[in-house]
Each structure stands twice: as structure tokens, then as C-alpha cells.
Design an enzyme around this catalytic site. Structure first.
Site, PDB file in Angstrom:
ATOM      1  N   ASP A   1      -4.743  -6.962   3.247  1.00  0.00           N
ATOM      2  CA  ASP A   1      -3.454  -6.671   3.874  1.00  0.00           C
ATOM      3  C   ASP A   1      -3.570  -6.293   5.347  1.00  0.00           C
ATOM      4  O   ASP A   1      -2.556  -6.074   6.013  1.00  0.00           O
ATOM      5  CB  ASP A   1      -2.764  -5.498   3.147  1.00  0.00           C
ATOM      6  CG  ASP A   1      -2.351  -5.858   1.733  1.00  0.00           C
ATOM      7  OD1 ASP A   1      -2.221  -7.057   1.432  1.00  0.00           O
ATOM      8  OD2 ASP A   1      -2.148  -4.928   0.931  1.00  0.00           O
TER       9      ASP A   1
ATOM     10  N   LYS B   1       4.159  -1.936   4.601  1.00  0.00           N
ATOM     11  CA  LYS B   1       4.816  -3.184   4.181  1.00  0.00           C
ATOM     12  C   LYS B   1       5.367  -3.071   2.779  1.00  0.00           C
ATOM     13  O   LYS B   1       4.947  -2.216   1.974  1.00  0.00           O
ATOM     14  CB  LYS B   1       3.852  -4.373   4.261  1.00  0.00           C
ATOM     15  CG  LYS B   1       2.567  -4.252   3.405  1.00  0.00           C
ATOM     16  CD  LYS B   1       2.712  -4.630   1.945  1.00  0.00           C
ATOM     17  CE  LYS B   1       1.421  -4.398   1.168  1.00  0.00           C
ATOM     18  NZ  LYS B   1       1.592  -4.389  -0.297  1.00  0.00           N
TER      19      LYS B   1
END
Ligand code: C5P
Length: 335
Positions: free
Chosen positions: A148, A21
């Protein structure tokens, strides 16, 4: 947590892909009582992937392949192993698994490669052990593994609140082209947050929020507006720890990037490009200037962790990386 009993022949090898990401924006509040900082962040999943193959085994073991494989711990701290163990504990499974990870996301680069490994391991072992957890149950386990990890399961573009683990999807239009400038020496997320406390301390907002311009740009599919709205509150702390990144940011800006930002806790620098060719030109400029140890190109958004294939029966254990085993049964894209 309940799990399905085994009614069908067991899948012997499961192949899963999970994305890295970039944080399009990262607004950081004060450190909370639990030791974490309140965040309002916009994640975008990008086409740098971790591929993981899980096969039946008596014990839980992991093997890592790829350019920076030697930098990944293989002991109990390995996030994929922790994920598999957590799933086994939560569901009462006694079986083991051998996990082979083929890395493409930079290690300790601020792009959540380890989190992608954890998300991939959850999904793969859920299929291998036929524990049948829902996406919601997997997301709960993911949040226990790291801030995350839920996003690596979720993918696409999402707003993350809390520690970054409370996700709401964001509507976006179009495809965005990225150049990532890499540094060989990684940064530990915890040390960057510690530096943030030193740099910003009590001036940190109580309730961090997302820039509405960024949300508008994504909804409109406007890369120029998105570039202008990229932001990262951790950037000053990252530059404190790695001052050389200032040059990387400047070179990408000079190469005409629509926006340049340190990715997450760094040290990877993310430059938004107009298109694929522009992304390549930015990459060349970074390499020519000698301000990076490597560059990668990617597009976003892409889906979160997904099952690519399963093989059943007592066939051979996959010999190589994620691409290497034969006879996979493709699984239709679930997104
Ligand atoms: O959740 P994760 O294990 O990825 O976090 C690594 C470290 O980063 C935490 O131990 C904490 O020091 C820091 N962190 C933080 N606030 C967040 C996320 C991470 O302080 N929202």
C-alpha cells in the site's frame, strides 16, 4: 540510483503529510508464488493524515505521537525507519534523521497508516538529504516496503493491480463523506489474508477485476451508485476473525449509509454518507449502539504524500508534533 550533490544549504527540518486510505473495492485472487495475492482494488485517499517531521541527526531514530502511539513499534520494524534506511542504502547517503510521526490514521485498522508513514519518510528524507529522487524512483522504493505504500505516495483515487502496488489513476468527480467505525483491537493484514485462503481457497478468481459500476459511479460523481458498488472480498475473512463487526456494519446500514464496507483488511468499518451532517449522524448511531470504540469522519479523495514545509539553517529542533515547530517555509501544493 543517482542522487544530486548538495549545492544549496541543507534543509534542517522537513514536514510531510501523507493520507490514509479506504478500499472502495477489493477483489482478491489466489495466492501467488511470491506469497502475495493478486489484487484489483480501487483505493481512495482520505483526509486522515500522518504528519511527519524529519530533522538532521547522526542516527536514524523515530518517535510516534497521537492517540494510539503506544501501539506502534519503534524498533527496526517501524515502517518509517525502514523507508528511511532503504532510501539511504539506495542513494549511498550516510546521514541519519530523527523522524517524529503524529498519527491520525488508526493503527492496524486497514487504512494503511503505517504505509502512509513509510511514504512520508521517503519524501521527507529525500528532501532532508537532498537525494533528489523522482516520484517514479520513490514509488519503486515504496513498492519494496509494502503493497500500500505506493498508493500513499500517489493519493487521490487509483486502481491498484499486482499486489496493489501497480497504480493507475482513476477519474473521479466530487467529494465523498465517510464515517469510520474504529475498534481498539487491530487485525494483522497477513492473518486476514491467511483467513481468506481458509474461507475462499481455490474458489478465488485467477484474475480479480474491478466492478465497472464502481468506476462509472466515481466518474459520474454519484455517491448513491458508489455506495451500492462498495465491495471487499476480504470481508468474510475479516468477519471470521472479528465476528462483532457484523453488528457495526448493520448499525451503519440502519443509519442510512449509502454503502458500508470493511476497510481493507479491517477492522475499521467505512460507511459512505450523503454529506457531512449525515456522516456525523452515522457516527453518533455507531457510538450510541456501542458497536465501536470510536469514530472518525473524513472526506476523499485527497492528495498523496506531500511536502508541507522546510526550515533551513541551524534553528531549533522542532519540539512537538508535526504542528509544533515555528518558522516553516510553506511549500506550494504540488498536486
Ligand atoms: O505488503 P504488505 O507488507 O503490506 O503485506 C502484508 C501481508 O499481507 C503480506 O505479508 C501478505 O501476507 C499479505 N498480502 C497478501 N497479498 C497482497 C498484499 C498483502 O497476501 N496483495
Amino acid at each position: 540510483m543517482t542522487y544530486r550533490t548538495r549545492e544549496t544549504p541543507r534543509a534542517r527540518a522537513v514536514r510531510v503529510r501523507a493520507p490514509g486510505k479506504v478500499n472502495l473495492s477489493l477483489a482478491v485472487g489466489r495466492r501467488q508464488d511470491d506469497g502475495y495475492h493478486a489484487l484489483a482494488t480501487v483505493f481512495q485517499a482520505v483526509s486522515l493524515h500522518e504528519d511527519l517531521v524529519a530533522t538532521d541527526a547522526d542516527e536514524l531514530t523515530v518517535e510516534v505521537r497521537g492517540a494510539q502511539a503506544d501501539q506502534v513499534p519503534l524498533g527496526p520494524d517501524n515502517l518509517a525507519l525502514r523507508a528511511a534506511r532503504l532510501l539511504a542504502d539506495a542513494t549511498g547517503v550516510r546521514a541519519g534523521a530523527h523522524l517524529i510521526i503524529h498519527k491520525s490514521v488508526p493503527v492496524a485498522g486497514g487504512m494503511a497508516g503505517g504505509s502512509a508513514d513509510a511514504a512520508a519518510a521517503l519524501l521527507a528524507c529525500d528532501a532532508l538529504w537532498e537525494t533528489g529522487l523522482s516520484r517514479g524512483q520513490l514509488a519503486e522504493l515504496a513498492a519494496a516496503l509494502g503493497s500500500d505504500v505506493p498508493f500513499a505516495l500517489h493519493g487521490h483515487t487509483a486502481l491498484g493491480r499486482g499486489r496493489g502496488h501497480l497504480l493507475s489513476p482513476l477519474l473521479t468527480k466530487g467529494e465523498y463523506h465517510w464515517t469510520f467505525g474504529l475498534r481498539a483491537a487491530g487485525l494483522s493484514t497477513a492473518s486476514v489474508y491467511d483467513a481468506y485462503d481458509q474461507v475462499v481457497g481455490a474458489l478465488a478468481p485467477e484474475e480479480p477485476d474491478v466492478d465497472p459500476e464502481l468506476v462509472r459511479a466515481l466518474r459520474a460523481g454519484d455517491p448513491v451508485a458508489l455506495g451500492a458498488a462498495l465491495s471487499n472480498d476480504l470481508q468474510p475473512a475479516t468477519l471470521e476473525l472479528a465476528p462483532e463487526l457484523a453488528e457495526t456494519l448493520a448499525v451503519a446500514e440502519d443509519a442510512g449509509a449509502l454503502g458500508v464496507v470493511v476497510s481493507g483488511s479491517g477492522p475499521t468499518v467505512a460507511a459512505l454518507a450523503r454529506d457531512r451532517r449525515h456522516a456525523q449522524a452515522i457516527g453518533r448511531a455507531l457510538l450510541d449502539a456501542g458497536v465501536v470504540d470510536g469514530v472518525l469522519h473524513a472526506v476523499g479523495p485527497v492528495p498523496g504524500a506531500r511536502l508541507l514545509s522546510t526550515t533551513e539553517g541551524t534553528g531549533p529542533t522542532p519540539p512537538g508534533g508535526a504542528q509544533a515547530f515555528g518558522g516553516p517555509k510553506p511549500v506550494p501544493d504540488q498536486d
